[in-house]
Design a protein around this motif. Sequence first.
Motif, PDB file in Angstrom:
ATOM      1  N   HIS A  24       0.857  -1.181   0.000  1.00  0.00           N
ATOM      2  CA  HIS A  24       0.000   0.000   0.000  1.00  0.00           C
ATOM      3  C   HIS A  24       0.892   1.230   0.000  1.00  0.00           C
ATOM      4  O   HIS A  24       1.711   1.410   0.909  1.00  0.00           O
ATOM      5  CB  HIS A  24      -0.919   0.014   1.229  1.00  0.00           C
ATOM      6  N   ASP A  25       0.737   2.063  -1.028  1.00  0.00           N
ATOM      7  CA  ASP A  25       1.534   3.297  -1.124  1.00  0.00           C
ATOM      8  C   ASP A  25       3.024   3.006  -0.985  1.00  0.00           C
ATOM      9  O   ASP A  25       3.751   3.688  -0.249  1.00  0.00           O
ATOM     10  CB  ASP A  25       1.094   4.318  -0.065  1.00  0.00           C
ATOM     11  N   ASP A  26       3.504   1.967  -1.660  1.00  0.00           N
ATOM     12  CA  ASP A  26       4.917   1.566  -1.637  1.00  0.00           C
ATOM     13  C   ASP A  26       5.410   1.180  -0.250  1.00  0.00           C
ATOM     14  O   ASP A  26       6.591   1.303   0.065  1.00  0.00           O
ATOM     15  CB  ASP A  26       5.813   2.668  -2.212  1.00  0.00           C
ATOM     16  N   THR A  27       4.513   0.710   0.612  1.00  0.00           N
ATOM     17  CA  THR A  27       4.891   0.314   1.975  1.00  0.00           C
ATOM     18  C   THR A  27       4.485  -1.133   2.228  1.00  0.00           C
ATOM     19  O   THR A  27       3.377  -1.535   1.909  1.00  0.00           O
ATOM     20  CB  THR A  27       4.195   1.224   3.017  1.00  0.00           C
ATOM     21  N   VAL A  28       5.414  -1.898   2.793  1.00  0.00           N
ATOM     22  CA  VAL A  28       5.168  -3.289   3.181  1.00  0.00           C
ATOM     23  C   VAL A  28       5.653  -3.432   4.615  1.00  0.00           C
ATOM     24  O   VAL A  28       6.741  -2.967   4.959  1.00  0.00           O
ATOM     25  CB  VAL A  28       5.944  -4.275   2.274  1.00  0.00           C
ATOM     26  N   THR A  29       4.880  -4.081   5.466  1.00  0.00           N
ATOM     27  CA  THR A  29       5.323  -4.277   6.839  1.00  0.00           C
ATOM     28  C   THR A  29       6.442  -5.320   6.891  1.00  0.00           C
ATOM     29  O   THR A  29       6.517  -6.215   6.049  1.00  0.00           O
ATOM     30  CB  THR A  29       4.172  -4.734   7.763  1.00  0.00           C
ATOM     31  N   SER A  30       7.298  -5.204   7.882  1.00  0.00           N
ATOM     32  CA  SER A  30       8.369  -6.188   8.036  1.00  0.00           C
ATOM     33  C   SER A  30       7.792  -7.570   8.322  1.00  0.00           C
ATOM     34  O   SER A  30       8.340  -8.581   7.870  1.00  0.00           O
ATOM     35  CB  SER A  30       9.343  -5.768   9.144  1.00  0.00           C
ATOM     36  N   ASP A  31       6.677  -7.640   9.047  1.00  0.00           N
ATOM     37  CA  ASP A  31       6.035  -8.937   9.302  1.00  0.00           C
ATOM     38  C   ASP A  31       5.600  -9.593   7.998  1.00  0.00           C
ATOM     39  O   ASP A  31       5.736 -10.811   7.830  1.00  0.00           O
ATOM     40  CB  ASP A  31       4.827  -8.776  10.218  1.00  0.00           C
ATOM     41  N   THR A  32       5.095  -8.793   7.071  1.00  0.00           N
ATOM     42  CA  THR A  32       4.685  -9.332   5.769  1.00  0.00           C
ATOM     43  C   THR A  32       5.892  -9.837   4.997  1.00  0.00           C
ATOM     44  O   THR A  32       5.862 -10.917   4.416  1.00  0.00           O
ATOM     45  CB  THR A  32       3.942  -8.260   4.952  1.00  0.00           C
ATOM     46  N   LEU A  33       6.983  -9.076   5.001  1.00  0.00           N
ATOM     47  CA  LEU A  33       8.188  -9.480   4.271  1.00  0.00           C
ATOM     48  C   LEU A  33       8.863 -10.696   4.885  1.00  0.00           C
ATOM     49  O   LEU A  33       9.246 -11.626   4.180  1.00  0.00           O
ATOM     50  CB  LEU A  33       9.204  -8.339   4.250  1.00  0.00           C
ATOM     51  N   LEU A  34       9.010 -10.706   6.187  1.00  0.00           N
ATOM     52  CA  LEU A  34       9.807 -11.734   6.850  1.00  0.00           C
ATOM     53  C   LEU A  34       9.021 -12.978   7.215  1.00  0.00           C
ATOM     54  O   LEU A  34       9.605 -14.045   7.415  1.00  0.00           O
ATOM     55  CB  LEU A  34      10.462 -11.152   8.097  1.00  0.00           C
ATOM     56  N   GLY A  35       7.706 -12.857   7.311  1.00  0.00           N
ATOM     57  CA  GLY A  35       6.875 -14.013   7.632  1.00  0.00           C
ATOM     58  C   GLY A  35       7.229 -14.624   8.972  1.00  0.00           C
ATOM     59  O   GLY A  35       7.821 -13.982   9.834  1.00  0.00           O
TER      60      GLY A  35
END
Length: 63
Positions: A24-35
């Motif tokens: 969203h708006d070029d933002t990804v949470t670290s939880d989403t990236l790192l799983g």
Amino acid sequence: MSPTKPPDNRHSAASREPRCLNVHDDTVTSDTLLGDTGLLVIEHNGRCYQLRRTRNDRLILTS
């Protein structure tokens, strides 16, 4: 920095299921990236880098 390979087959793209990420708006949470593993292997220009969450809940990028 010298090129590195992923640490083992657990982190290679061939052995993991693809997943979709919400951006969203070029933002990804670290939880989403790192799983659940707390680790993301990024391939860039033929080199592999590891983005990981530390015990102090910080992020570190290593090659």
